[in-house]
Scaffold this motif. Structure first.
Motif, short mmCIF file in Angstrom:
data_model
loop_
_atom_site.label_atom_id
_atom_site.label_comp_id
_atom_site.label_asym_id
_atom_site.label_seq_id
_atom_site.Cartn_x
_atom_site.Cartn_y
_atom_site.Cartn_z
N LEU B 141 11.16 68.79 77.05
CA LEU B 141 9.72 68.97 77.13
C LEU B 141 9.22 70.20 76.35
O LEU B 141 8.12 70.67 76.58
CB LEU B 141 9.28 69.02 78.60
N HIS B 142 10.04 70.68 75.45
CA HIS B 142 9.55 71.70 74.50
C HIS B 142 9.61 71.09 73.09
O HIS B 142 10.68 70.69 72.65
CB HIS B 142 10.40 72.96 74.58
N PRO B 143 8.49 71.02 72.39
CA PRO B 143 8.49 70.31 71.10
C PRO B 143 9.42 70.92 70.06
O PRO B 143 9.95 70.21 69.21
CB PRO B 143 7.03 70.39 70.65
N ASN B 171 13.81 59.06 57.21
CA ASN B 171 13.10 58.88 58.48
C ASN B 171 12.96 60.19 59.23
O ASN B 171 11.92 60.48 59.82
CB ASN B 171 13.83 57.89 59.38
N HIS B 172 14.03 60.96 59.21
CA HIS B 172 14.04 62.24 59.91
C HIS B 172 12.95 63.15 59.33
O HIS B 172 12.17 63.74 60.07
CB HIS B 172 15.43 62.88 59.78
N ASP B 173 12.92 63.24 58.01
CA ASP B 173 11.93 64.13 57.37
C ASP B 173 10.51 63.69 57.69
O ASP B 173 9.63 64.51 57.97
CB ASP B 173 12.15 64.18 55.85
N GLU B 174 10.32 62.36 57.66
CA GLU B 174 8.99 61.84 58.00
C GLU B 174 8.62 62.19 59.44
O GLU B 174 7.50 62.59 59.73
CB GLU B 174 8.96 60.31 57.85
N PHE B 175 9.61 62.02 60.32
CA PHE B 175 9.36 62.30 61.73
C PHE B 175 8.99 63.77 61.94
O PHE B 175 8.04 64.09 62.65
CB PHE B 175 10.58 61.93 62.58
N ILE B 176 9.77 64.65 61.31
CA ILE B 176 9.51 66.09 61.49
C ILE B 176 8.09 66.44 61.03
O ILE B 176 7.38 67.21 61.68
CB ILE B 176 10.55 66.93 60.71
N GLU B 181 2.65 67.98 62.93
CA GLU B 181 1.20 67.76 63.05
C GLU B 181 0.83 67.54 64.52
O GLU B 181 -0.17 68.07 65.01
CB GLU B 181 0.78 66.53 62.24
N LYS B 182 1.69 66.75 65.20
CA LYS B 182 1.43 66.43 66.61
C LYS B 182 1.43 67.71 67.46
O LYS B 182 0.57 67.88 68.33
CB LYS B 182 2.52 65.48 67.11
N ILE B 183 2.38 68.59 67.18
CA ILE B 183 2.47 69.83 67.98
C ILE B 183 1.17 70.62 67.86
O ILE B 183 0.60 71.07 68.85
CB ILE B 183 3.65 70.71 67.51
N LEU B 184 0.71 70.76 66.61
CA LEU B 184 -0.51 71.52 66.38
C LEU B 184 -1.68 70.90 67.14
O LEU B 184 -2.45 71.58 67.81
CB LEU B 184 -0.83 71.58 64.88
N LYS B 185 -1.77 69.56 67.02
CA LYS B 185 -2.87 68.84 67.67
C LYS B 185 -2.85 69.03 69.18
O LYS B 185 -3.86 69.32 69.80
CB LYS B 185 -2.74 67.34 67.34
N LEU B 186 -1.64 68.86 69.75
CA LEU B 186 -1.51 68.98 71.21
C LEU B 186 -1.82 70.39 71.66
O LEU B 186 -2.51 70.62 72.65
CB LEU B 186 -0.09 68.59 71.65
N GLY B 281 12.10 50.28 72.92
CA GLY B 281 11.79 49.96 71.54
C GLY B 281 10.32 50.19 71.19
O GLY B 281 9.96 50.28 70.03
N LYS B 282 9.47 50.26 72.22
CA LYS B 282 8.04 50.47 71.96
C LYS B 282 7.62 51.91 72.24
O LYS B 282 6.88 52.50 71.47
CB LYS B 282 7.21 49.52 72.83
N ASN B 283 8.07 52.45 73.34
CA ASN B 283 7.71 53.83 73.69
C ASN B 283 8.21 54.81 72.64
O ASN B 283 9.32 54.67 72.15
CB ASN B 283 8.31 54.21 75.04
N THR B 284 7.41 55.80 72.34
CA THR B 284 7.85 56.83 71.40
C THR B 284 7.77 58.19 72.07
O THR B 284 7.15 58.34 73.12
CB THR B 284 6.96 56.86 70.14
N ILE B 285 8.39 59.15 71.43
CA ILE B 285 8.37 60.51 71.96
C ILE B 285 6.94 61.06 71.92
O ILE B 285 6.56 61.89 72.75
CB ILE B 285 9.38 61.39 71.17
N PHE B 286 6.12 60.55 70.98
CA PHE B 286 4.71 60.95 70.91
C PHE B 286 3.99 60.49 72.18
O PHE B 286 3.22 61.23 72.78
CB PHE B 286 4.03 60.34 69.68
#
Lengths: 255, 301
Positions: B141-143, B171-176, B181-186, B281-286
């Motif tokens: 639970l820490h990004p 994929n990894h680079d895209e995810f990071i 971006e998600k961290i900043l937004k949250l 398969g549907k749920n994501t970490i986001f």
């Protein structure tokens, strides 16, 4: 085939245990002290809780120390029941005392849990056991002890002596408890013995019934992917009921 | 008639070869995770190039597990095992590995993050409850931990499945990038949580509170993993009242009695906040972070 190997140690253990549990169960039924196993099992748990607390931090051989301590503790408890059995000829009061001892032991376990502030592994294993996690190494170790006890039971008439019966019972139950759990232990001791109690070949039919249930239950649990120990207990009850029903309706003349 | 039959037969044979060939080509590696959050995270990196499965479902307590035949079979057949480590799975993982005779790589992801509250030597005693000597293992639970773990997993995948490494790396680079971006937004969206006083049942949300600077007033568990006594709960009622606590939070697998007791005594709202999610398969970490933070925000309204 590969998946079958997963349940193989569990099935083998169930078969081994059947050979010891059925003669013991028959004796328990005859004496009318069916809660003896639960009381002894609870003593084994209490013994291993105390041992885990005492030998904490002793890493090497810790497991064996805890096991030995818990077996000895159950044997001591068994001694207590043996003496009581002599004092109380009245079945009813003896059975009540076994019940009271069980409740007392279980309460002490809960109390220790809150005093030690720890979640002991043995507590979760009381009910469901860890049949599927059994390895060949453990199977072999317990198997050797069971083999000796088996010879004692089948090749000699020592079991007719009350004291020997109580001691063998304590060892068998306290070794099997962490693996199969309390429900399984109760089912394997009581159900086959109760079904074939009056039959001339009660030991043979009891073992046959028990082995069939263990094998079918394990296969079904593999097929449906359920915890094996729990399914086997359910199979004991269902198949036991079935045999009883067929016998009542005179479909199986022989039994 | 016979001629056409021959052709059909030949065609069938060719099809058969084609199918078996494509099957051989598609041989995927199997990855098995202890907790579903690692399965969900791995999915971002491997996409459809590996079969992933998880031992625990979303809201089960990761400290315990009930053994099923498939559990052992799955560990046996996997090429890579991903678990939290730090003794979170101490109650069942060693048994599971021994029973499955699993000898391949096990990744303990807690090795790759900065652990919170690592106890001092004196504190490691059973009297203090389920103390984890390597620190708090509820690390997902820490990004920042998620980022570190994603990179560690990529490195491991390089060893286990080097053929697809380039695909994984992309994929990894895209995810990071997306995750940053998600961290900043949250962080921006949930600024309001900064300094809010909240009571927690167990230490399972510590990394989240550390990240968002939520102020933990107290834990309902006096000792980790042990149900609190009524005496202890009574002793913290005044503290909870005085510190203007806004909310009492517990994970879905925690016992509700303590929360309800305190809630009754103080009139403070108690809520259940998701801890993890099923790997389907549907749920994501986001989604997981969104759900958790939404639940807390809703609770504060």
């Amino acid at each position: 085939m590969d998946t079958l190997l997963i349940i193989l140690p569990a099935v083998l253990f169930g078969i081994c245990l059947s050979f010891l549990a059925i003669p013991l169960g028959l004796k328990v039924i005859k004496k009318g002290i069916i809660f003896l196993d639960i009381a002894i099992a609870q003593m084994a748990v209490l013994g291993s809780m105390i041992a885990e607390h005492i030998f904490e931090g002793v890493d090497d051989g810790n497991v064996y120390l805890v096991k030995t301590f818990s077996v000895c503790f159950s044997m001591l408890g068994s001694c207590f029941f043996y003496i009581l059995n002599k004092k109380f000829n009245n079945f009813k009061s003896f059975e009540s005392i076994i019940g009271i001892t069980y409740v007392f032991m279980a309460t002490i376990c809960s109390l220790l849990l809150s005093i030690f502030h720890a979640s002991f592994d043995s507590i979760e294993q009381i009910f469901a056991g860890k049949l599927l996690f059994l390895t060949y190494k453990e199977l072999l170790q317990i198997g050797i002890i069971y083999l000796i006890l088996g010879i004692l039971i089948y090749a000699t008439s020592l079991l007719t002596r009350d004291f020997i019966f109580y001691m063998v019972f304590a060892v068998v139950v306290s070794l099997a408890m962490p693996i199969v759990g309390i429900y399984f232990m109760f089912a394997i001791l009581i159900i086959p013995a109760l079904l074939f109690e009056k039959n001339k070949y009660n030991v043979f039919f009891g073992i046959l019934f028990s082995v069939v249930v263990v094998v079918l239950g394990s296969l079904y649990s593999l097929y449906k992917d359920y915890p094996s120990g729990l399914i086997i207990v359910i199979f004991y009850v269902l198949f036991g009921g079935l045999v009883y029903f067929f016998r009542k309706s005179n479909l199986l003349f022989y039994f | 008639m016979i001629k056409s039959f021959k052709y059909v037969l030949a065609l069938l044979l060719i099809m058969n070869f084609a199918i078996s060939y494509s099957k051989a080509e598609e041989k995927k590696i199997n990855i098995f995770t202890c907790e579903p959050e690692w399965a969900i995270l791995l999915q971002e990196i491997v996409k459809d190039k590996a079969n992933i499965d998880s031992a625990i479902y979303g809201n089960q307590n990761p400290h315990f597990i009930q053994a099923k035949p498939s559990l052992i079979a799955k560990v046996k057949n996997s090429n890579m095992l991903v678990c939290t480590g730090a003794e979170l799975e101490i109650g069942w993982l060693p048994m599971l590995i021994e029973k499955s005779a699993y000898k391949k790589s096990v990744v303990y992801v807690s090795n790759y993050v900065k652990m919170l509250d690592i106890p001092s030597k004196d504190e490691i005693d059973r009297k203090n409850g389920d103390v984890h000597p390597f620190g708090n293992p509820h690390i997902h639970l820490h990004p920042e931990n998620i980022k570190a773990i994603a990179s560690a997993l990529l490195e491991k995948l390089k060893e286990v499945d080097s053929l697809n490494y380039d695909f994984y790396k992309k994929n990894h680079d895209e995810f990071i990038k997306k995750w940053d971006e998600k961290i900043l937004k949250l962080k921006d969206k949930y600024k309001v949580l900064n300094g809010v006083n909240i009571v927690f049942h167990h230490k399972d949300f510590d990394y989240l509170t550390d990240w968002l600077k939520i102020n933990k007033v107290a834990y309902l568990e006096e000792k980790a993993g042990v149900s609190p006594s009524a005496v202890y709960l009574r002793s913290i009622v005044d503290k909870i009242k005085n510190e203007k606590t806004k909310l009492i939070i517990r994970a879905p697998y925690s016992d509700k009695d303590a929360s309800l007791f305190i809630s009754n005594k103080t009139g403070i709202k108690n809520i259940v906040v998701p801890y993890s999610m099923d790997y389907d398969g549907k749920n994501t970490i986001f989604d997981l972070y969104d759900n958790i933070l939404n639940a807390i925000e809703e609770g504060l309204k």
